[in-house]
Design an enzyme around this catalytic site. Structure first.
Site, PDB file in Angstrom:
ATOM      1  N   HIS A 288       0.830  -1.211   0.000  1.00 17.32           N
ATOM      2  CA  HIS A 288       0.000   0.000   0.000  1.00 17.32           C
ATOM      3  C   HIS A 288       0.863   1.261   0.000  1.00 17.32           C
ATOM      4  CE1 HIS A 288      -3.700  -2.324   0.672  1.00 17.32           C
ATOM      5  NE2 HIS A 288      -2.982  -3.050   1.502  1.00 17.32           N
TER       6      HIS A 288
ATOM      7  N   ASN B 235     -10.075  -3.469   2.129  1.00 18.29           N
ATOM      8  CA  ASN B 235      -9.771  -3.373   0.705  1.00 18.29           C
ATOM      9  C   ASN B 235     -11.049  -3.082  -0.071  1.00 18.29           C
ATOM     10  OD1 ASN B 235      -6.944  -3.900   0.669  1.00 18.29           O
ATOM     11  ND2 ASN B 235      -7.320  -6.087   0.921  1.00 18.29           N
TER      12      ASN B 235
END
Length: 487
Positions: A56, A129
């Site tokens: 990320h 997510n």
């Protein structure tokens, strides 16, 4: 210097006399070591970059609020979710998973969907997510999985051999692989995708009664995706497309919003449900556990400084408030440690004191010292507990809710090994056109794999999910479904 101009200063506040020319010995130099302003600028410049996130790394963020639209106090005492009309400030960050800080926004990849609520009981983070499931269900496999998504240790290139080798040897990944390779694998923008807490959590009400829950954030902008050729074109022309789109939308007053829903499962159902409810590679059927509306998230303010707010924002599924507890989900259990530990390494042990991460409420504890402590460090207050000096004490009513555990301490896998039903159900839910695009995406991704052994093993998984699914992938790769799989 005009009277209304600010004076440039050093980091210690002294005015700078010349910021364009370094101090030298004579007209030609050399440069003098005594030019402390030059030394400070160069030394700080060398240290401007903190380590990027291992996963990320690249993301976009914005400030906003959460407004309760349906009181759920009968399920949870978490104040952030109670009282219709109540608003709680928040900060959200969206990100790609595998790419580095300078990678393209429009690659095929899951997107991180993280939210920090600044509640009156402290911060609460939902760290999920844009997919309701994940590739693996035990944190012990996470470092290996991420290694396959990163770069080959010899070539330093992305490695489809590693990607498909790992997936073919980890059949529990099939459900998430199917989602990733579908149209939803490349969102059109960060505004046009849903978000999910993914894991199972526990809500507990004021009476101590609990339920298992899953979070669903549904985009009010509608789900929109990019075709692979369009995504590739944008990746080359504007690799920051998603960051730019989110910033400009908010700047223009086009505030993106999501509605939050939860699925609620009675505690006792976990023992009899047809799938393990704590297996993050599985979803709960919405026919069994319908979506219940909770509230609405709106992003209405951009960050003033990307590094201070987006890059230094730290999220952890272990950042909890009373009324929200964890579950036995093995992947979640590992993340409770790994996320906060990553922030202590990457941003520093004082990361929770930074303005973007600091709670809006007073913090009282006995944690002291540590590198770069920049507040009063507790002053002269006592730094241990129990004590006789009126220091803060725990509140037993805010203990995490208990749940029974049994068994022998050993390395065990999940009891349920059905890797294929939900992936097959998803395939059959797709339209004819969506199935074709899914197959084409997978074939294109698998063609570079060198070993037929890996391709055939993965084809077997697709076939077990749905025979048509496996046959079409095999045909696209000019291979045949292995005989032993068809028996």
């Amino acid at each position: 210097m005009a009277n209304n101009e600010q004076k440039l200063t050093t980091s210690w506040g002294a005015p700078v006399g010349d910021n364009q020319n370094s101090m030298t010995a004579g007209h030609r130099g050399p440069t003098l070591l005594q030019d402390v302003h030059l030394l400070e600028k160069l030394a700080h410049f060398n240290r401007e970059r903190v380590p990027e996130r291992v996963v990320h790394a690249k993301g976009a963020g914005a400030h906003g609020y959460f407004e309760v639209t349906n009181d759920v106090s009968k399920y949870t005492k978490a104040k952030v979710f109670n009282g219709v009309g109540k608003r709680t400030p928040l900060f959200a960050r969206f990100s790609t998973v595998a790419g580095e800080l300078g990678s393209s926004d429009t690659v095929r990849d899951p997107r991180g969907f993280a939210i920090k609520f600044y509640t009156e009981d402290g911060n609460y983070d939902i760290v999920g997510n844009n997919t309701p499931v994940f590739f693996i269900r035990d944190a012990i496999k996470f470092p290996d999985f991420i290694h396959t998504q990163k770069r080959n240790p010899q070539t330093h290139l992305k490695d489809p051999n590693a990607v498909w080798d790992f997936w073919s040897l980890s059949p529990e990944a099939l459900h998430q692989v199917t989602i990733l390779m579908s149209d939803r694998g490349i969102p059109a923008t960060l505004r046009h995708m849903n978000g999910y807490g993914s894991h199972t959590f526990k809500w507990t009400n004021e009476d101590g009664d609990g339920v298992w829950i899953k979070y669903h954030f549904k985009t009010e902008q509608g789900v929109k995706n990019l075709a692979p050729d369009v995504a590739a074109k944008i990746a080359g022309e504007n690799p920051d497309y998603h960051i730019e789109d989110l910033f400009n939308a908010i700047e223009d007053g086009n505030y993106p919003a999501w509605k939050l829903f939860v699925q609620i499962m009675p505690l006792e159902d976990a023992n009899t449900y047809r799938f393990d409810p704590f297996d993050v590679t599985k979803v709960w059927s919405q026919k069994d556990y319908p979506l219940i509306e909770v509230g609405r998230m709106v992003l209405n303010r951009n960050h003033e400084n990307y590094f201070a707010e987006v890059e230094q924002a730290t999220f952890s599924p272990g950042t909890l408030v009373p009324g929200v507890d964890v579950s036995p989900d093995k992947m979640l259990q590992g993340r409770l440690f790994a996320y906060a530990d990553a922030h202590r390494y990457r941003v520093g042990v004082q990361h929770n004191h930074l303005p973007i991460n600091r709670p809006k409420v007073e913090v009282n504890n006995y944690q002291r010292d540590g590198q770069s402590r920049f507040d009063g460090n507790g002053g002269g207050k006592v730094n241990y507990e129990p004590n006789s000096y009126g220091g803060p004490v725990d509140s037993p009513e805010n203990k995490q809710a208990a749940y029974p555990v049994t068994g022998i301490a050993e390395n065990v896998s999940y009891d349920h090994h059905d890797h294929y039903t939900q992936a097959g159900d998803l395939y059959r839910l797709l339209s004819v056109e969506e199935r074709t695009r899914l197959v084409d995406n997978i074939v294109a991704a698998m063609k570079p794999v060198e070993k037929d052994e890996i391709k055939l093993r993965q084809i077997g998984h697709f076939y077990k999910a749905d025979p048509e699914y496996g046959k079409r992938i095999a045909e696209g790769l000019e291979l045949s479904v292995p005989n032993e799989v068809q028996k």
